[in-house]
Design an enzyme around this catalytic site. Sequence first.
Site, short mmCIF file in Angstrom:
data_model
loop_
_atom_site.label_atom_id
_atom_site.label_comp_id
_atom_site.label_asym_id
_atom_site.label_seq_id
_atom_site.Cartn_x
_atom_site.Cartn_y
_atom_site.Cartn_z
N THR A 44 34.18 23.70 52.39
CA THR A 44 33.85 24.95 53.06
C THR A 44 33.43 25.96 51.99
O THR A 44 32.26 26.16 51.77
CB THR A 44 35.03 25.51 53.89
OG1 THR A 44 36.20 25.58 53.08
CG2 THR A 44 35.30 24.63 55.10
N ASN A 85 36.57 38.71 50.35
CA ASN A 85 37.41 38.55 51.52
C ASN A 85 37.32 39.68 52.52
O ASN A 85 37.84 39.56 53.62
CB ASN A 85 38.86 38.35 51.08
CG ASN A 85 39.04 36.94 50.57
OD1 ASN A 85 39.00 35.99 51.33
ND2 ASN A 85 39.19 36.80 49.27
N GLU A 130 34.47 31.35 43.77
CA GLU A 130 34.05 32.65 43.31
C GLU A 130 35.26 33.58 43.27
O GLU A 130 36.19 33.44 44.05
CB GLU A 130 33.04 33.26 44.28
CG GLU A 130 31.90 32.35 44.66
CD GLU A 130 31.19 32.88 45.90
OE1 GLU A 130 30.95 34.10 45.98
OE2 GLU A 130 30.92 32.09 46.80
N THR A 176 41.31 25.90 53.63
CA THR A 176 42.35 24.89 53.71
C THR A 176 42.27 23.94 52.51
O THR A 176 41.23 23.77 51.91
CB THR A 176 42.10 24.08 54.99
OG1 THR A 176 42.46 24.89 56.09
CG2 THR A 176 42.83 22.77 55.03
N LYS A 209 39.35 19.08 49.03
CA LYS A 209 38.61 20.33 49.15
C LYS A 209 39.61 21.48 49.17
O LYS A 209 40.78 21.28 49.50
CB LYS A 209 37.71 20.35 50.37
CG LYS A 209 38.39 20.22 51.70
CD LYS A 209 38.89 21.53 52.26
CE LYS A 209 37.79 22.58 52.36
NZ LYS A 209 38.37 23.87 52.87
N SER A 251 31.44 46.69 51.75
CA SER A 251 31.12 46.67 50.34
C SER A 251 30.07 45.63 50.05
O SER A 251 29.95 45.17 48.95
CB SER A 251 32.37 46.41 49.52
OG SER A 251 32.72 45.05 49.56
#
Lengths: 400, 400
Positions: free
Chosen positions: A149, A395, A272, A186, A175, A400
């Site tokens: 993901t 998040n 990231e 997850t 993952k 922003s």
Amino acid sequence: MRDIAGGITAVKGIRAAGICCGIKKSALDLALIVSDRPATVAGVTTTNQTKAAPVLLCERQLKGGKFSAIVANSGNANACTGRQGALDAAQTRDRLAQLLGRPTGEVFVASTGVIGKRLPISKVLSGIREALGRLSVTGGEAAARAIMTTDTQQKEVAVRFELDGKPIVIGGMAKGSGMIAPNLATMLCFVGTDARVSAPLLRRVLRRAVGDTFNAITVDGCMSTNDIVLLFANGMSDAPPIKAGTPQLDVFEEALFQILSRLAYMIVKDGEGATKLIRVEVRGSRTAHDARVAAMAVANSALVKTAFFGEDCNWGRIMAALGASGIRFDPNCVEIALDRIPVVRKGVGLGAAAERRAAVRMRRPEFDLTIDLHKGTGQAAVLTTDLSEAYARINAGYRS
Amino acid sequence: MRDIAGGITAVKGIRAAGICCGIKKSALDLALIVSDRPATVAGVTTTNQTKAAPVLLCERQLKGGKFSAIVANSGNANACTGRQGALDAAQTRDRLAQLLGRPTGEVFVASTGVIGKRLPISKVLSGIREALGRLSVTGGEAAARAIMTTDTQQKEVAVRFELDGKPIVIGGMAKGSGMIAPNLATMLCFVGTDARVSAPLLRRVLRRAVGDTFNAITVDGCMSTNDIVLLFANGMSDAPPIKAGTPQLDVFEEALFQILSRLAYMIVKDGEGATKLIRVEVRGSRTAHDARVAAMAVANSALVKTAFFGEDCNWGRIMAALGASGIRFDPNCVEIALDRIPVVRKGVGLGAAAERRAAVRMRRPEFDLTIDLHKGTGQAAVLTTDLSEAYARINAGYRS
């Protein structure tokens, strides 16, 4: 023991595929892993009480201890989807079992992605058919990509070693990302081996291995609704069965630990928003449990993580995080070192020069933080990341 | 009950001063509060096991149950300073007691600021003398400013009410910031009253009041090494003594709750890096303790807080935070509302339109999040902030 290519499909008798069934626009989103011969299986699932439908299904399937296949989709977690979600997970399992000609109890399902939206079940069902047609012994990489993901790249690893002169392979994929994007990345991990191991022994082995790997990483302290680790053994190697209490088991466990350890490291390293990977080790606690609790408290502390980001040896925050962890210890006995440069002894700082030397080490992308409580022999280590500006930006999603 | 000006010095028989003794370059950094008549006292201190020297000293002093004065400095926490720190805290207390002509057991010390650096003891000692010369019945505001570290403004409040026709005042000050700057903003709160209350009753009253106020706020989940709440009662009002189990005690407790509640609100509201204040309420839990644990878990979740920052009604993260909190509940019974707009019922989402309406409310600087577990009558509410990009930037210090 040596590394080999191929990930989970390096294992004898395992085939895999990864396709795009349409949950995502064009990226791979459906992974299929099949064992030509039914395997024994063990698994651990999230301890989050809000469990996704596929997790609840896996937990029931695991009771049988047998594995033939797993279908895992990305792009939709099938979590918080109520009764319909449970039906969709069951229908997915049933279709795969039917097309494979295996008992439904041996077929597993996993999902990762958006929470709260219904699974696009028709896409998944037609995707299963297509994926079955593409199963191959080199399909491990595509399958590893299809469960991604927020990961920036697929994560797979395989090792080969010998027991009594016969080769055994353990291979796996995972993952999960060091930085959690808006849809709660997850952790999924599927590991196969051609060794022959009974289901009860596999359960014990997996629990031990996960304790020091997948349960010893933290990114932002948030536990997913969908985490699953599955380990299956199809016995297709020529090596004799592995029994409890034997040197062969030790060799197997060491190899499994290496596999999980490296996949866990890749998870923490990825993503990231994380600029650093830190190994937080606590030793000298009264119990091993205390060491884990303390290491996690330090590794999860927002103030400690922002200090990591700032390359600032702010040991006061570490002392505060230890003090807030709930374990009993004597602050006047604490020793702290950064990349083996002591910065605190007997609970007081060793001065600005030591802190400056430590700060230089903190400019690197990886470093170690060691805390000695000098009260016993408990020890634990946790991998964590820093907390950067990018984290909140990623998040927040809409601003922003 | 009505608000009055003057903060802690609105209380009969309380004088205060705030000066700059040189710990900070030019800002006020030493506060002194004196009760003309010895008072009974109760206090609560941080549960962090790494306790600063002044906190350990306060805990010992509190056993005596008597209060004459407190000297509180900012700019240096006198924490993780070992034996020397303990000596410095004791010397500070002794000097003030000597100059005041009161027993050392009635004199308290508090510090807030940098951890791990020795207290500039000579500056503090000469500062005490100067502050004594400046004590006044209007000194509350200067004292409230002198304990600030990362606060953007002083925090004080006072109320007057009547018991049996006689006026009673409760006044207090606090410091602590909604965003924790590099040196871990401690929470300090000093509250005085001219009511007459025995020390044991004061202890019970304070514990109850703190439970729903200072222990019900969270900013980044990090507990300081220096937190202290002190409540002292000097009996200089003409009202009769307050006894347990009487309607007068109820009135007093309500007023105290208002004082602490407002100071706690000011703390959460303040500070750079927080853009929103959210009241997280959990009800319908099996126990009150469960409600508090669940509310704190949601309020402390990095993913929930970044969603607040992003004005994104991401209820999946709230479900995940509840599930990870450790309490037992049934996800299929959960109801979630934002500013009374329902977004989840029976554990599943109510759709995009509801989420959009909720997101509109989230553009405001304050909103309520209500979670009903439908399993009992437990209830608790916690105040929290969002987690913005600025947080990491402020707390990294040396970078970005």
